[in-house]
Scaffold this motif. Structure first.
Motif, PDB file in Angstrom:
ATOM      1  N   PHE A 256       4.702   3.153   1.335  1.00 39.12           N
ATOM      2  CA  PHE A 256       5.255   2.380   2.456  1.00 39.12           C
ATOM      3  C   PHE A 256       4.970   3.072   3.787  1.00 39.12           C
ATOM      4  N   ASP A 257       5.234   4.369   3.847  1.00 38.83           N
ATOM      5  CA  ASP A 257       5.036   5.124   5.087  1.00 38.83           C
ATOM      6  C   ASP A 257       3.580   5.047   5.553  1.00 38.83           C
ATOM      7  N   SER A 258       2.662   5.157   4.611  1.00 39.55           N
ATOM      8  CA  SER A 258       1.242   5.153   4.979  1.00 39.55           C
ATOM      9  C   SER A 258       0.834   3.814   5.592  1.00 39.55           C
ATOM     10  N   LEU A 259       1.464   2.735   5.162  1.00 40.92           N
ATOM     11  CA  LEU A 259       1.152   1.424   5.732  1.00 40.92           C
ATOM     12  C   LEU A 259       1.899   1.204   7.049  1.00 40.92           C
ATOM     13  N   TYR A 260       3.098   1.712   7.112  1.00 44.32           N
ATOM     14  CA  TYR A 260       3.906   1.534   8.329  1.00 44.32           C
ATOM     15  C   TYR A 260       3.256   2.221   9.528  1.00 44.32           C
TER      16      TYR A 260
END
Length: 301
Positions: A20-24
């Motif tokens: 999630f963090d990598s996409l956010y």
């Protein structure tokens, strides 16, 4: 909406937050894509992880869905059915996208207007470190994929791996999405090859499939989980999927595949001897075992 990123999840609560963090934090900004998470009967706290993460990451479009039919093909099809994007990107729940992942996908789409499907590089992120018995040939079982140093068309029936592949949605719909007879992991059984069949159908329509190494994810690999049972499940799952796929074509195609696998086993034995002669004996048996297990899956054992 140009792009929908679909993450199918099954008991990856420990790692999915990093995905999630990598996409956010994508360089393209959150307005350029949506993310759809499909929980495929997780028994851990995946749902709670998403809820807590979303509470502190309110921007962008992140949708959480569930799919009760077990198997990645079911989950991916559910994500696709709910996608608003013109393009579908499939990423694993234990993958970490490079910061320019979405940006490079969109660039690829704009610079290759005739493309309908493509995929990118997958780099294993071994935890804590790559085991000494791992070789290039066995690493494909844990998602290692580096087809070429520059962007190019796939040749000789090669295709992207499921954890980093992009397909135009209208073409995906025309071919019927993923074949649920090749569901992926169901309990302790694996019937793989769903991505291969998907791209073979696209190729049969006369399209070209591309590879772009700038579209890159890092795939988490917990070394402690790389047991003989796990490696057997993955390798035999490849063979099991090929049995299903080729028998759908013809019995002759299935027999031809058996002969091909026997030939590959012989090549693996030669490669194993080569590793011994190169003073890397730890790499010898795993590459042979891989082909034995794949053959067992193919012939139904």
């Amino acid at each position: 909406m140009k792009l929908s990123i679909i993450i199918c999840s099954y008991n990856r609560a420990s790692y999915i937050e990093a995905a999630f963090d990598s996409l956010y934090n994508q360089s393209s900004g959150l307005d350029s894509f949506e993310t759809i998470i499909v929980d495929n009967n997780s028994t851990d706290n995946t749902a709670d992880v998403f809820k807590q993460w979303r509470a502190s990451h309110a921007n962008g479009s992140f949708t959480y869905l569930t799919e009760s039919k077990q198997g990645a093909s079911f989950a991916r099809n559910t994500g696709a059915a709910n996608a608003k994007g013109q393009w579908l990107c499939f990423m694993d729940d234990d993958a970490i996208a490079n910061i320019n992942y979405v940006e490079n996908i969109l660039v690829h789409i704009e610079t290759k207007p005739n493309t309908v499907g493509f995929g990118g590089r997958i780099i294993p992120k071994y935890i804590p470190a790559e085991p000494k018995w791992m070789s290039y040939y066995v690493s494909s079982l844990v998602g290692n994929f580096d087809y070429a140093p520059t962007s190019c068309a796939f040749e000789d029936g090669k295709y992207p791996l499921e954890s980093n592949m992009i397909v135009r949605k209208d073409v995906y719909d025309v071919i019927g999405g993923f074949n649920t007879e090749l569901p992926g992991v169901v309990g302790t059984l694996r019937i793989g090859g769903e991505g291969k069949e998907l791209f073979y159908k696209i190729l049969a329509l006369g399209h070209t499939i591309y590879y772009d190494p700038s579209i890159c994810v890092h795939h988490v690999v917990e070394v402690k989980k790389l047991t003989s049972e796990y490696m057997y499940r993955v390798a035999s799952g490849i063979g099991r999927g090929e049995k299903t796929r080729t028998l759908t074509i013809s019995k002759g195609a299935y027999i031809k595949k058996i002969i091909e696998y026997i030939f590959k086993l012989g090549a693996a034995v030669i490669l194993g001897i080569k590793y011994i002669l190169q003073a890397t004996p730890a790499k010898s048996w795993p590459v042979i075992q891989f082909r034995i297990d794949a053959l067992k899956g193919l012939i139904g054992k």
